[in-house]
Design an enzyme around this catalytic site. Structure first.
Site, PDB file in Angstrom:
ATOM      1  N   HIS A 302       0.803  -1.195   0.075  1.00  0.00           N
ATOM      2  CA  HIS A 302       0.163  -0.110  -0.073  1.00  0.00           C
ATOM      3  C   HIS A 302       0.805   1.230  -0.027  1.00  0.00           C
ATOM      4  O   HIS A 302       1.998   1.283   0.584  1.00  0.00           O
ATOM      5  CB  HIS A 302      -0.874   0.058   1.447  1.00  0.00           C
ATOM      6  CG  HIS A 302      -1.989   0.839   1.259  1.00  0.00           C
ATOM      7  ND1 HIS A 302      -2.169   2.369   1.324  1.00  0.00           N
ATOM      8  CD2 HIS A 302      -3.409   0.646   0.695  1.00  0.00           C
ATOM      9  CE1 HIS A 302      -3.153   2.841   1.136  1.00  0.00           C
ATOM     10  NE2 HIS A 302      -4.234   1.845   0.838  1.00  0.00           N
ATOM     11  N   ASP A 359      -8.112  -5.375   0.102  1.00  0.00           N
ATOM     12  CA  ASP A 359      -8.463  -6.203  -0.968  1.00  0.00           C
ATOM     13  C   ASP A 359      -8.208  -7.704  -0.808  1.00  0.00           C
ATOM     14  O   ASP A 359      -8.613  -8.519  -1.838  1.00  0.00           O
ATOM     15  CB  ASP A 359      -7.996  -5.721  -2.085  1.00  0.00           C
ATOM     16  CG  ASP A 359      -8.325  -4.296  -2.572  1.00  0.00           C
ATOM     17  OD1 ASP A 359      -9.458  -3.980  -2.587  1.00  0.00           O
ATOM     18  OD2 ASP A 359      -7.689  -3.362  -2.900  1.00  0.00           O
TER      19      ASP A 359
HETATM   20  C1  COA Z   1      -0.561  -0.694  -3.631  1.00  0.00           C
HETATM   21  C2  COA Z   1       0.748  -0.384  -4.592  1.00  0.00           C
HETATM   22  C3  COA Z   1       0.370   0.041  -6.074  1.00  0.00           C
HETATM   23  C4  COA Z   1       1.594   0.663  -3.625  1.00  0.00           C
HETATM   24  O1  COA Z   1       2.457   1.030  -4.877  1.00  0.00           O
HETATM   25  P1  COA Z   1       3.925   2.083  -4.376  1.00  0.00           P
HETATM   26  O2  COA Z   1       3.618   2.700  -2.946  1.00  0.00           O
HETATM   27  O3  COA Z   1       4.040   2.971  -5.499  1.00  0.00           O
HETATM   28  O4  COA Z   1       4.949   1.129  -4.085  1.00  0.00           O
HETATM   29  P2  COA Z   1       6.000   0.357  -5.306  1.00  0.00           P
HETATM   30  O5  COA Z   1       5.287   0.005  -6.469  1.00  0.00           O
HETATM   31  O6  COA Z   1       7.095   1.549  -5.445  1.00  0.00           O
HETATM   32  O7  COA Z   1       6.725  -0.622  -4.519  1.00  0.00           O
HETATM   33  C5  COA Z   1       7.977  -0.698  -3.467  1.00  0.00           C
HETATM   34  C6  COA Z   1       8.482  -2.069  -3.606  1.00  0.00           C
HETATM   35  O8  COA Z   1       7.748  -3.215  -3.397  1.00  0.00           O
HETATM   36  C7  COA Z   1       7.372  -3.879  -4.492  1.00  0.00           C
HETATM   37  N1  COA Z   1       5.954  -4.370  -4.486  1.00  0.00           N
HETATM   38  C8  COA Z   1       5.087  -3.558  -3.935  1.00  0.00           C
HETATM   39  N2  COA Z   1       3.971  -4.283  -3.998  1.00  0.00           N
HETATM   40  C9  COA Z   1       4.229  -5.288  -4.421  1.00  0.00           C
HETATM   41  C10 COA Z   1       3.327  -6.617  -4.460  1.00  0.00           C
HETATM   42  N3  COA Z   1       2.277  -6.594  -4.185  1.00  0.00           N
HETATM   43  N4  COA Z   1       3.997  -7.676  -4.651  1.00  0.00           N
HETATM   44  C11 COA Z   1       5.261  -7.818  -5.032  1.00  0.00           C
HETATM   45  N5  COA Z   1       6.348  -6.650  -4.741  1.00  0.00           N
HETATM   46  C12 COA Z   1       5.683  -5.529  -4.634  1.00  0.00           C
HETATM   47  C13 COA Z   1       7.860  -3.128  -5.411  1.00  0.00           C
HETATM   48  O9  COA Z   1       8.187  -4.120  -6.860  1.00  0.00           O
HETATM   49  C14 COA Z   1       8.955  -2.358  -5.064  1.00  0.00           C
HETATM   50  O10 COA Z   1      10.149  -2.975  -5.155  1.00  0.00           O
HETATM   51  P3  COA Z   1      11.560  -2.588  -5.247  1.00  0.00           P
HETATM   52  O11 COA Z   1      11.787  -1.408  -4.241  1.00  0.00           O
HETATM   53  O12 COA Z   1      12.631  -3.665  -5.305  1.00  0.00           O
HETATM   54  O13 COA Z   1      11.336  -1.620  -6.611  1.00  0.00           O
HETATM   55  C15 COA Z   1       1.605  -1.803  -4.773  1.00  0.00           C
HETATM   56  O14 COA Z   1       1.744  -2.196  -3.417  1.00  0.00           O
HETATM   57  C16 COA Z   1       0.736  -2.885  -5.389  1.00  0.00           C
HETATM   58  O15 COA Z   1       0.885  -2.798  -6.557  1.00  0.00           O
HETATM   59  N6  COA Z   1       0.205  -3.807  -4.746  1.00  0.00           N
HETATM   60  C17 COA Z   1      -0.718  -4.698  -5.494  1.00  0.00           C
HETATM   61  C18 COA Z   1      -1.771  -4.000  -5.890  1.00  0.00           C
HETATM   62  C19 COA Z   1      -2.779  -3.936  -4.638  1.00  0.00           C
HETATM   63  O16 COA Z   1      -3.229  -4.615  -3.844  1.00  0.00           O
HETATM   64  N7  COA Z   1      -3.336  -2.579  -4.871  1.00  0.00           N
HETATM   65  C20 COA Z   1      -4.755  -2.296  -3.666  1.00  0.00           C
HETATM   66  C21 COA Z   1      -3.978  -1.206  -3.085  1.00  0.00           C
HETATM   67  S1  COA Z   1      -5.508  -0.858  -1.684  1.00  0.00           S
END
Ligand code: COA
Length: 425
Positions: A302, A359
């Site tokens: 998140h 979720d």
């Molecule tokens: C929610 C979300 C978009 C947050 O994104 P964010 O704050 O931009 O975080 P980032 O995408 O920069 O992720 C940070 C790190 O964790 C990793 N990561 C984040 N969520 C991950 C997941 N669900 N599975 C695997 N790796 C994940 C990223 O690859 C990144 O790795 P790195 O540091 O090696 O590059 C992201 O965690 C995600 O895509 N989750 C899955 C979708 C989801 O459940 N969304 C609902 C949110 S309520």
């Protein structure tokens, strides 16, 4: 004051402190004074507003609506009462709640001409596309959407909260080629949605209290979440003085994506895929850790929570209770629990502070109720409507009334010129 040194000059920038001690540096005069802007792609460090609605402490896993902990609301309140709290800033009195409920009932029917709009969509249209289009279309039937005063706003808010549920049910029925079921004025909010979705002209759906209560809880837990992608979208659209329906329709579009509201659909698809492949989850976890594998552990991570999402904890408990009450077993719940256990003991996830979000378990509840996967994000949108309305109201009432308009750093070609088409390579 914060002090910033730039090009040999010192700029004093006010520090703003919120009621929970959150601190921000107010840079609103920076460009005027220095020529510099701040750069924060995807806004991870940017406060876009000062808001009184919802507080989140992502490090501690705290969520409060108007100061009230989500755990207390989940235990003692209902979706409709929480909607009132979010929009009006206080818990309603008995009289206020019954007036609000009566308005929800009064406005539950769509304008009859709206029926014809549903007919234009192909049968396989995604319900989120139908929802956003139909919310926007609703604005055409109520052009006085921005009426002044408490009464006007209360009516429009009630109309939107009530009708989004009717639109959702009608789009579900349309996707199955089934006749619409009209709302029953004697039913409460969530029961009425289930009735419109699952009753037949010849037989009413059996409204088990456990099912009604579980879905109501899901709505309540989704009702607001401060400046997430869709709420920020609603505020930006509202800042242009677009009407409530147009702003909410934009919110639905932003919510649709799998990194936001679409994640609940993506979680169930992921769990089904793991189940069908015979994997116990460990193979999937390994793939999710590889950066360009195209896989992520959906329902994990998140932007704000770097701890267990408090809503996920409540939903997980409700999931167990509901399946027990319905005497159902769901292999996907077992897979989800295994995935959670494996991820929480894996340094990839713990080091990045990736925990289950709202979720991760909500889809299992919706599946147990019989809600199809492509309606999951629609359920999220129904739940989030009060939060969007509360944020819209804050924009409407904000004193400065400025349009939201970020800046950018341009990094494209310079001194480029037009080449006639015949001379282009
Ligand atoms: C929610 C979300 C978009 C947050 O994104 P964010 O704050 O931009 O975080 P980032 O995408 O920069 O992720 C940070 C790190 O964790 C990793 N990561 C984040 N969520 C991950 C997941 N669900 N599975 C695997 N790796 C994940 C990223 O690859 C990144 O790795 P790195 O540091 O090696 O590059 C992201 O965690 C995600 O895509 N989750 C899955 C979708 C989801 O459940 N969304 C609902 C949110 S309520």
């Amino acid at each position: 004051m914060a002090r910033l040194e730039l090009d040999g000059k010192t700029y004093e920038l006010p520090v703003v402190v919120g009621s929970e001690g959150e601190r921000a540096i107010d840079i609103s005069s920076l460009r005027k004074d220095s020529g510099y802007i701040t750069l924060d792609e995807s806004y991870g460090n940017t406060g876009s507003c000062i808001s009184n609605i919802t507080f989140i402490d992502g490090e501690k896993g705290i969520l409060r609506y108007r100061g009230i902990p989500i755990e207390e609301l989940a235990e003692k309140s209902s979706f409709v009462e929480a909607a009132y709290l979010l929009i009006w800033g206080k818990l309603p009195t008995t009289e206020e709640l019954s007036t609000f409920s009566a308005l929800l009932t009064k406005h539950e029917m769509l304008h009859e001409d709206m029926r014809f709009h549903f007919e234009g969509f192909p049968p396989n249209a995604h319900p989120m596309a139908i929802l956003s289009s139909m919310i926007n279309a609703t604005g055409c039937f109520y052009p006085q959407v921005l009426g002044d005063g408490h009464e006007q706003f209360l009516m429009q808010a009630a109309r939107l909260i009530s009708q989004v549920r009717t639109i959702a049910a009608f789009s579900y029925r349309k996707s199955l080629g089934l006749p619409n079921i009209y709302p029953k004025p004697t039913y409460k909010y969530t029961a009425n949605l289930l009735h419109m979705m699952f009753s037949e002209p010849y037989q009413d759906f059996e409204l088990l209290p456990e099912i009604v209560q579980a879905l109501d809880l899901i709505f309540l837990l989704h009702a607001d979440h401060e400046q997430n992608c869709s709420t920020a979208t609603v505020r930006i659209v509202a800042s242009s003085k677009a009407n409530l329906f147009a702003s909410a329709a934009a919110g639905v579009c932003a919510l649709w994506g799998p990194l936001h509201g679409g994640a609940n659909q993506a979680v169930l698809e992921m769990l089904e895929q793991i189940h069908q492949s015979g994997d116990n989850g460990s193979k999937f976890i390994e793939q999710a850790k590889v950066k360009n594998s195209g896989k992520r552990l959906m329902g994990f991570g998140h932007r704000v929570y770097k701890n267990y999402d408090p809503r996920a904890r409540i939903i997980k408990k409700k999931c167990d209770q509901l399946l027990a009450a319905l005497s159902k077993k769901d292999p996907l719940l077992d897979i989800a629990k295994r995935l959670e256990e494996a991820a929480l003991s894996d340094s990839y996830f713990t080091e990045r502070k990736l925990y289950p979000n709202v979720d991760f378990y909500s889809g299992i509840i919706m599946r147990a109720i019989g809600i199809p996967i492509n309606m999951f994000t629609v359920m999220f949108a129904i739940g989030r409507m009060p939060g969007w309305i509360a944020n819209f109201k804050e924009i409407l009432e904000s004193l400065d009334g400025h349009i939201s308009r970020p800046r950018q750093i341009y990094n494209g070609p310079q001194d480029n010129h037009y080449i006639p088409i015949g001379k282009r390579k």
